[in-house]
Design an enzyme around this catalytic site. Structure first.
Site, PDB file in Angstrom:
ATOM      1  N   SER A 118       0.844  -1.196   0.000  1.00 21.31           N
ATOM      2  CA  SER A 118       0.000   0.000   0.000  1.00 21.31           C
ATOM      3  C   SER A 118       0.875   1.239   0.000  1.00 21.31           C
ATOM      4  O   SER A 118       2.093   1.176   0.212  1.00 21.31           O
ATOM      5  CB  SER A 118      -0.923   0.027   1.237  1.00 21.31           C
ATOM      6  OG  SER A 118      -0.155   0.116   2.425  1.00 21.31           O
ATOM      7  N   GLY A 119       0.263   2.382  -0.251  1.00 17.99           N
ATOM      8  CA  GLY A 119       0.883   3.676  -0.063  1.00 17.99           C
ATOM      9  C   GLY A 119       2.209   3.865  -0.760  1.00 17.99           C
ATOM     10  O   GLY A 119       2.384   3.539  -1.944  1.00 17.99           O
ATOM     11  N   ILE A 120       3.170   4.407  -0.021  1.00 18.61           N
ATOM     12  CA  ILE A 120       4.487   4.700  -0.571  1.00 18.61           C
ATOM     13  C   ILE A 120       5.147   3.429  -1.094  1.00 18.61           C
ATOM     14  O   ILE A 120       5.738   3.421  -2.178  1.00 18.61           O
ATOM     15  CB  ILE A 120       5.370   5.376   0.497  1.00 18.61           C
ATOM     16  CG1 ILE A 120       4.873   6.804   0.762  1.00 18.61           C
ATOM     17  CG2 ILE A 120       6.831   5.386   0.073  1.00 18.61           C
ATOM     18  CD1 ILE A 120       5.559   7.484   1.934  1.00 18.61           C
ATOM     19  N   TYR A 125       7.488   7.893  17.301  1.00 24.37           N
ATOM     20  CA  TYR A 125       7.693   7.968  15.855  1.00 24.37           C
ATOM     21  C   TYR A 125       8.912   8.808  15.521  1.00 24.37           C
ATOM     22  O   TYR A 125       9.738   8.436  14.674  1.00 24.37           O
ATOM     23  CB  TYR A 125       6.441   8.539  15.189  1.00 24.37           C
ATOM     24  CG  TYR A 125       6.522   8.563  13.679  1.00 24.37           C
ATOM     25  CD1 TYR A 125       6.334   7.395  12.947  1.00 24.37           C
ATOM     26  CD2 TYR A 125       6.783   9.743  12.991  1.00 24.37           C
ATOM     27  CE1 TYR A 125       6.405   7.404  11.560  1.00 24.37           C
ATOM     28  CE2 TYR A 125       6.858   9.756  11.608  1.00 24.37           C
ATOM     29  CZ  TYR A 125       6.670   8.588  10.900  1.00 24.37           C
ATOM     30  OH  TYR A 125       6.755   8.602   9.527  1.00 24.37           O
ATOM     31  N   LYS A 182      12.308   7.563  13.521  1.00 23.84           N
ATOM     32  CA  LYS A 182      12.763   8.135  12.251  1.00 23.84           C
ATOM     33  C   LYS A 182      14.133   8.807  12.386  1.00 23.84           C
ATOM     34  O   LYS A 182      14.893   8.848  11.410  1.00 23.84           O
ATOM     35  CB  LYS A 182      11.718   9.095  11.693  1.00 23.84           C
ATOM     36  CG  LYS A 182      10.439   8.385  11.245  1.00 23.84           C
ATOM     37  CD  LYS A 182      10.718   7.292  10.209  1.00 23.84           C
ATOM     38  CE  LYS A 182       9.471   6.592   9.723  1.00 23.84           C
ATOM     39  NZ  LYS A 182       9.761   5.534   8.713  1.00 23.84           N
ATOM     40  N   ASP A 201       5.023  -7.835   2.722  1.00 25.47           N
ATOM     41  CA  ASP A 201       4.039  -7.097   3.502  1.00 25.47           C
ATOM     42  C   ASP A 201       3.309  -8.069   4.412  1.00 25.47           C
ATOM     43  O   ASP A 201       3.009  -9.203   4.009  1.00 25.47           O
ATOM     44  CB  ASP A 201       3.040  -6.389   2.578  1.00 25.47           C
ATOM     45  CG  ASP A 201       2.342  -5.219   3.255  1.00 25.47           C
ATOM     46  OD1 ASP A 201       1.658  -5.438   4.283  1.00 25.47           O
ATOM     47  OD2 ASP A 201       2.474  -4.081   2.781  1.00 25.47           O
ATOM     48  N   THR A 227      -2.039   8.937   1.448  1.00 29.46           N
ATOM     49  CA  THR A 227      -2.229   7.511   1.198  1.00 29.46           C
ATOM     50  C   THR A 227      -3.557   7.078   1.813  1.00 29.46           C
ATOM     51  O   THR A 227      -4.141   7.801   2.641  1.00 29.46           O
ATOM     52  CB  THR A 227      -1.095   6.673   1.828  1.00 29.46           C
ATOM     53  OG1 THR A 227      -1.163   6.776   3.256  1.00 29.46           O
ATOM     54  CG2 THR A 227       0.272   7.144   1.336  1.00 29.46           C
ATOM     55  N   ASP A 257       6.115 -10.365   8.513  1.00 28.11           N
ATOM     56  CA  ASP A 257       6.077  -9.500   9.677  1.00 28.11           C
ATOM     57  C   ASP A 257       7.523  -9.115   9.981  1.00 28.11           C
ATOM     58  O   ASP A 257       8.318  -9.951  10.410  1.00 28.11           O
ATOM     59  CB  ASP A 257       5.456 -10.243  10.860  1.00 28.11           C
ATOM     60  CG  ASP A 257       5.449  -9.441  12.155  1.00 28.11           C
ATOM     61  OD1 ASP A 257       6.006  -8.330  12.185  1.00 28.11           O
ATOM     62  OD2 ASP A 257       4.893  -9.950  13.148  1.00 28.11           O
ATOM     63  N   VAL A 258       7.882  -7.857   9.757  1.00 21.11           N
ATOM     64  CA  VAL A 258       9.285  -7.455   9.881  1.00 21.11           C
ATOM     65  C   VAL A 258       9.779  -7.516  11.323  1.00 21.11           C
ATOM     66  O   VAL A 258      10.993  -7.493  11.561  1.00 21.11           O
ATOM     67  CB  VAL A 258       9.527  -6.049   9.297  1.00 21.11           C
ATOM     68  CG1 VAL A 258       9.214  -6.015   7.809  1.00 21.11           C
ATOM     69  CG2 VAL A 258       8.738  -4.978  10.059  1.00 21.11           C
TER      70      VAL A 258
END
Length: 255
Positions: free
Chosen positions: A17-19, A159, A163, A38, A194, A64-65
């Site tokens: 999804s998204g980016i 978050y 980052k 994903d 998104t 699952d990372v």
């Protein structure tokens, strides 16, 4: 004319999804064989459908990372069909919760965000490291404007920390892996529209307006706005670029 990524095999986390989906599509258009990683296999299959409809090649693995052993298993499975030469660490989540909020909820958000955004990036990178060194590959990590700034988002300690960590990890790996011919860079998106953040944007029009006041280009970004820099960093056009972050934020940090 061959695409910029012809002959490459690219693995993209959060590619459903998204980016991540936008990057997968762009890589496929440039000739790469794309592997969509994903936790949401339905989303990954949607990405495959979009790529194949445009004439590209893609496959998917549910991942699952945060599961280190699962990352190793996915890398081994992919390696049996050919080593990757491009890794995009894009999987991530965001929740906004003040550090002074309800203690259990704050701790839960901290654990979830750091385990996906930072530990997950480590898990995936470590799992694919042998392949990337063998192919003299390239790693693209997805950071954020919050890799640098935080004052505009006072309720996002976890978050912001994650980052900042993405940027530090990028620079540390670039310094260590340069001798192996592996380039490591990052992209710092601004506000990107998104489906995942559509509800949050609708619920917080003041936040969107604040971001736009600080964005010279005067619009939110689209996944395609991140896909372009991602192609550049994965291609030989950036052969002498490593340890850098490309800001794709509409100019947010200039105001």
């Amino acid at each position: 004319m061959a695409g910029l990524l012809e002959g490459h095999v690219a693995a993209v986390t959060g590619g459903g999804s998204g980016i991540g989906q936008g990057i997968c599509q762009a890589y496929a258009r440039e000739g790469a064989r794309v592997i969509v990683l994903d936790i949401n296999l339905d989303g990954a299959k949607e990405t495959i459908g979009l790529i194949e409809a445009a004439g590209g090649a893609a496959s998917a693995i549910a991942l699952d990372v945060t599961d280190r052993e699962a990352c190793k298993a996915a890398a081994a499975e992919i390696g049996r069909g050919g080593k990757i030469s491009i890794l995009v660490n894009n999987a991530g989540i965001n929740r906004r919760n003040p550090i002074t909020g309800e203690a259990a909820a704050v701790a839960r958000d901290w654990d979830d965000i750091l385990s996906i955004n930072l530990d997950g990036m480590f898990n995936v990178t470590q799992a694919f490291l042998d392949q990337l060194r063998a192919t003299r590959g390239r790693i693209v990590n997805i950071g954020s404007i919050q890799s640098f700034v935080h004052v505009s988002w006072p309720n996002s300690a976890a978050y912001t920390t994650s980052k900042h960590g993405v940027l530090g990890f990028t620079r540390a790996l670039a310094a260590e892996l340069g001798k192996d011919g592996v380039r490591v860079n990052a992209i710092g998106p601004g506000l990107i529209e998104t489906r995942i953040n559509a509800e949050a944007r609708a619920r917080n029009p003041e936040m969107v307006a604040m971001v736009m006041r600080h964005t010279p280009l005067g619009r939110p970004g689209k996944p395609a706005d991140i896909a372009g820099p991602a192609v550049f960093l994965a291609s030989d056009m950036s052969a002498y670029v490593t340890g850098s972050i490309i800001m794709a934020d509409g100019g947010f940090r200039t105001i």
